[in-house]
Design an enzyme around this catalytic site. Structure first.
Site, PDB file in Angstrom:
ATOM      1  N   THR A 194       0.941  -1.313   0.280  1.00 46.93           N
ATOM      2  CA  THR A 194       0.019   0.016  -0.101  1.00 46.93           C
ATOM      3  C   THR A 194       0.829   1.231  -0.092  1.00 46.93           C
ATOM      4  O   THR A 194       2.072   1.076   0.390  1.00 46.93           O
ATOM      5  CB  THR A 194      -0.682  -0.179   1.258  1.00 46.93           C
ATOM      6  N   THR A 250       0.129   1.656   7.314  1.00 49.75           N
ATOM      7  CA  THR A 250       0.177   0.443   6.379  1.00 49.75           C
ATOM      8  C   THR A 250       0.150  -0.678   7.228  1.00 49.75           C
ATOM      9  O   THR A 250       0.513  -0.800   8.403  1.00 49.75           O
ATOM     10  CB  THR A 250       1.460   0.524   5.301  1.00 49.75           C
ATOM     11  N   GLY A 305      -4.904  -4.343   7.755  1.00 49.92           N
ATOM     12  CA  GLY A 305      -6.012  -3.569   7.833  1.00 49.92           C
ATOM     13  C   GLY A 305      -6.985  -3.694   9.070  1.00 49.92           C
ATOM     14  O   GLY A 305      -7.436  -2.834   9.877  1.00 49.92           O
ATOM     15  N   ARG A 339     -14.241  -6.759   0.886  1.00 49.45           N
ATOM     16  CA  ARG A 339     -13.652  -6.757   1.986  1.00 49.45           C
ATOM     17  C   ARG A 339     -12.681  -5.093   2.081  1.00 49.45           C
ATOM     18  O   ARG A 339     -12.487  -4.560   1.022  1.00 49.45           O
ATOM     19  CB  ARG A 339     -12.284  -7.433   2.174  1.00 49.45           C
ATOM     20  N   VAL A 340     -12.922  -4.553   3.178  1.00 52.86           N
ATOM     21  CA  VAL A 340     -12.440  -3.293   3.142  1.00 52.86           C
ATOM     22  C   VAL A 340     -11.680  -3.139   4.359  1.00 52.86           C
ATOM     23  O   VAL A 340     -11.886  -3.452   5.290  1.00 52.86           O
ATOM     24  CB  VAL A 340     -13.630  -2.185   3.424  1.00 52.86           C
TER      25      VAL A 340
END
Ligand code: ASP
Length: 294
Positions: free
Chosen positions: A161, A212, A215, A189-190
């Site tokens: 990321t 990062t 998550g 997915r978030v």
């Protein structure tokens, strides 16, 4: 106080290549040029992250990881520390620069938009479309699908990321981040990246931070906001170390870049690597990881 831009390209266990570091350096250069020209910290953050999204070699924008059904659903967020305005996009499909879409959301009365509205706004502002994934990328996904038993492990290992934090000539700070998510994620997915207070936070009175890592753990700890608030009462490095230790204790991994109100910067991660760097009037510094704070 010096203007400063710092960028990270994801905490993980893969050694960044020369190409990764070179591209990171280019993002720093382009973002810093904006600051020199008098742009706001927010604009420098957008410019730097857009370079990384365009490169296609990081897990963001043109290089974003696919979800398990083969779709690229991208997340990005931005926060301006001068007025606490923020914008984010969730699961954005078909747009090359989600960070620019997040910037557009900041001009609306909302903070977060899912693909439904974010895509329309991005198109209305002529943001560039995203190419469909190549056969090589689809083949990679197929391999991940076949090694289903290892997906938990894969999830914990590969990041990349991207994120940036900046301080401008007015001493204001801003933070941003952009991602394709994590390897082997279920459709829909978030992660933390589009969640203000988890993946990013900025308040000029205290500092700006971009995170990062895994998550789900970052969301559960509201990592960005926690560190940003703790630096009111403890040295920034100690605040970062404490929160990262807590992330590890609940099974996660993370990395952060942090600018503090007094002009300092902290880069720290729990993984073997996190390509990162910063630029000030003294020069541009880039490295593959800060091993001293593991
Ligand atoms: N934090 C990102 C996510 O969970 C992944 C990463 O940092 O690479 O979506």
């Amino acid at each position: 106080m010096n203007m400063l831009l710092a960028v990270h390209c994801g905490a993980g266990d893969r050694k960044p290549t020369k190409k990764h570091l070179k591209t990171l350096g280019r993002a720093l250069e382009i973002g810093y040029k904006k600051l020199i020209e008098g742009a706001k910290a927010l604009d420098a953050v957008v410019a730097a992250i857009a370079v990384l999204e365009d490169s296609g070699i990081f897990n963001a924008g043109a290089g974003g990881i696919l979800q398990m059904d083969g779709a690229r659903r991208l997340d990005a967020s931005l926060m301006d520390g001068s007025d606490l305005n923020a914008g984010s996009v969730i699961g954005l499909e078909g747009i090359r620069n989600p960070i620019k879409a997040a910037r557009l959301v900041m001009d609306l009365p909302h903070v977060m938009l899912t693909n439904l509205g974010a895509h329309k706004i991005a198109l209305a502002h002529h943001l560039e479309p995203l190419e469909t994934p190549s056969g090589k990328i689809m083949a990679k996904l197929e391999k991940i699908r076949r090694t289903d038993t290892e997906t938990g492990e894969l999830y914990k290992r590969y990041f990349s990321t991207v994120g940036a934090v900046a301080r401008d000539s007015e001493r204001n700070v801003a933070a941003g981040a952009s991602t394709g998510g994590v390897v082997a994620m279920l459709p829909g997915r978030v992660g933390d990246t589009p969640i203000i207070g988890a993946g990013v936070y900025a308040d000029t009175r205290f500092g700006a931070i971009s995170c990062t890592g895994t998550g789900e753990h970052i969301i559960r700890m509201s990592l960005a906001k926690e560190i940003c608030m703790n630096i009111r009462n403890m040295p920034p490095r100690a605040a970062a170390r404490l929160s990262l230790k807590n992330i590890v204790s609940i099974g996660g991994n993370a990395g952060i870049i942090l600018l503090t109100e007094d002009g300092g910067a902290v880069i720290m991660h729990t993984t073997p690597y996190m390509a990162s760097g910063y630029v000030t009037k003294r020069g541009c510094f880039v490295w593959e990881g800060m091993h001293s704070d593991k």
